[in-house]
Motif scaffolding. Structure first.
Motif, PDB file in Angstrom:
ATOM      1  N   PRO A   1       0.760  -1.247   0.051  1.00  0.00           N
ATOM      2  CA  PRO A   1       0.144  -0.058   0.087  1.00  0.00           C
ATOM      3  C   PRO A   1       0.906   1.227  -0.015  1.00  0.00           C
ATOM      4  O   PRO A   1       1.906   1.134   0.405  1.00  0.00           O
ATOM      5  N   ARG A   2       0.266   2.317  -0.591  1.00  0.00           N
ATOM      6  CA  ARG A   2       1.071   3.531  -0.623  1.00  0.00           C
ATOM      7  C   ARG A   2       1.107   3.999   0.760  1.00  0.00           C
ATOM      8  O   ARG A   2       0.299   3.999   1.651  1.00  0.00           O
ATOM      9  N   PHE A   3       2.428   4.516   1.052  1.00  0.00           N
ATOM     10  CA  PHE A   3       2.631   5.165   2.556  1.00  0.00           C
ATOM     11  C   PHE A   3       2.168   6.591   2.652  1.00  0.00           C
ATOM     12  O   PHE A   3       2.200   7.206   1.670  1.00  0.00           O
ATOM     13  N   LYS A   4       1.833   6.735   3.753  1.00  0.00           N
ATOM     14  CA  LYS A   4       1.171   8.068   4.315  1.00  0.00           C
ATOM     15  C   LYS A   4       2.396   9.096   4.489  1.00  0.00           C
ATOM     16  O   LYS A   4       3.403   8.629   5.177  1.00  0.00           O
ATOM     17  N   VAL A   5       2.361  10.259   4.020  1.00  0.00           N
ATOM     18  CA  VAL A   5       3.342  11.108   3.949  1.00  0.00           C
ATOM     19  C   VAL A   5       2.973  11.815   5.232  1.00  0.00           C
ATOM     20  O   VAL A   5       1.881  12.241   5.682  1.00  0.00           O
ATOM     21  N   LYS A   6       4.301  11.914   6.219  1.00  0.00           N
ATOM     22  CA  LYS A   6       4.119  12.606   7.335  1.00  0.00           C
ATOM     23  C   LYS A   6       5.017  13.420   7.467  1.00  0.00           C
ATOM     24  O   LYS A   6       6.291  13.409   7.134  1.00  0.00           O
ATOM     25  N   VAL A   7       4.695  14.647   8.024  1.00  0.00           N
ATOM     26  CA  VAL A   7       5.840  15.854   8.214  1.00  0.00           C
ATOM     27  C   VAL A   7       6.382  15.714   9.463  1.00  0.00           C
ATOM     28  O   VAL A   7       5.824  15.124  10.334  1.00  0.00           O
ATOM     29  N   LEU A   8       7.759  15.772   9.366  1.00  0.00           N
ATOM     30  CA  LEU A   8       8.630  15.709  10.468  1.00  0.00           C
ATOM     31  C   LEU A   8       8.454  16.350  11.529  1.00  0.00           C
ATOM     32  O   LEU A   8       8.360  17.542  11.441  1.00  0.00           O
ATOM     33  N   ASP A   9       8.477  15.954  12.962  1.00  0.00           N
ATOM     34  CA  ASP A   9       8.195  16.720  14.103  1.00  0.00           C
ATOM     35  C   ASP A   9       9.623  17.325  14.455  1.00  0.00           C
ATOM     36  O   ASP A   9      10.805  16.362  14.565  1.00  0.00           O
TER      37      ASP A   9
ATOM     38  N   LYS B   1      11.904  17.106   4.659  1.00  0.00           N
ATOM     39  CA  LYS B   1      11.449  17.348   5.832  1.00  0.00           C
ATOM     40  C   LYS B   1      10.223  16.552   6.011  1.00  0.00           C
ATOM     41  O   LYS B   1       9.027  17.015   6.686  1.00  0.00           O
ATOM     42  N   GLU B   2      10.041  15.356   5.399  1.00  0.00           N
ATOM     43  CA  GLU B   2       8.758  14.599   5.574  1.00  0.00           C
ATOM     44  C   GLU B   2       9.289  13.146   5.453  1.00  0.00           C
ATOM     45  O   GLU B   2      10.370  12.791   4.981  1.00  0.00           O
ATOM     46  N   SER B   3       8.501  12.087   6.147  1.00  0.00           N
ATOM     47  CA  SER B   3       8.725  10.695   5.911  1.00  0.00           C
ATOM     48  C   SER B   3       7.530  10.046   5.365  1.00  0.00           C
ATOM     49  O   SER B   3       6.388  10.496   5.315  1.00  0.00           O
ATOM     50  N   PHE B   4       7.747   8.852   5.124  1.00  0.00           N
ATOM     51  CA  PHE B   4       6.519   7.979   4.646  1.00  0.00           C
ATOM     52  C   PHE B   4       6.322   6.945   5.573  1.00  0.00           C
ATOM     53  O   PHE B   4       7.193   6.086   5.881  1.00  0.00           O
ATOM     54  N   GLN B   5       4.939   6.802   6.105  1.00  0.00           N
ATOM     55  CA  GLN B   5       4.500   5.847   6.976  1.00  0.00           C
ATOM     56  C   GLN B   5       3.842   4.970   6.405  1.00  0.00           C
ATOM     57  O   GLN B   5       2.882   5.156   5.720  1.00  0.00           O
ATOM     58  N   CYS B   6       4.270   3.701   6.941  1.00  0.00           N
ATOM     59  CA  CYS B   6       3.347   2.360   6.235  1.00  0.00           C
ATOM     60  C   CYS B   6       2.048   2.388   7.128  1.00  0.00           C
ATOM     61  O   CYS B   6       2.271   2.388   8.336  1.00  0.00           O
TER      62      CYS B   6
END
Length: 111
Positions: A33-41, A61-66
């Protein structure tokens, strides 16, 4: 009776293929599945689950979350997972440790 594989069944018109052909096309049938884009804290010092490099050093400055296991990856590892590996390494690690299918894996079970 089919004399050659791959071929089409003359009765039901389904494609008949050998198991090696099916194994090679498995990742096309059940894609990651496509990973969700997550803005880094900025306060958190997170690392990529695959390459273990700090995510803060990423230019995006973002990561990709399964969505299944909640593991975060950098852009390079996200591309590698979807284009080459066809499996989330954290999901596989979880499955190997528990002996369950990724299709039935509950996100809450990882913790």
């Amino acid at each position: 009776v089919a004399s050659e594989i791959p071929s089409e069944c003359k009765i039901c018109m389904l494609n008949l293929i050998a198991s090696p052909h099916l194994a090679r096309s498995y990742h096309h049938l059940f894609p990651v599945p496509r990973f969700k884009v997550k803005v880094l804290d900025k306060a958190l010092d997170e690392c990529c689950e695959a390459c273990v490099l700090p995510l803060q050093k990423s230019s995006l400055k973002e990561s990709f979350q399964c969505p299944r296991c909640q593991a975060c990856y950098c852009e390079s590892c996200d591309d590698l997972i979807h284009d080459t590996l066809h499996n989330c390494p954290s999901c596989l690690q979880f499955v190997m440790g528990r002996g369950v299918s990724t299709d039935t894996m509950d996100v809450d079970e990882k913790s």
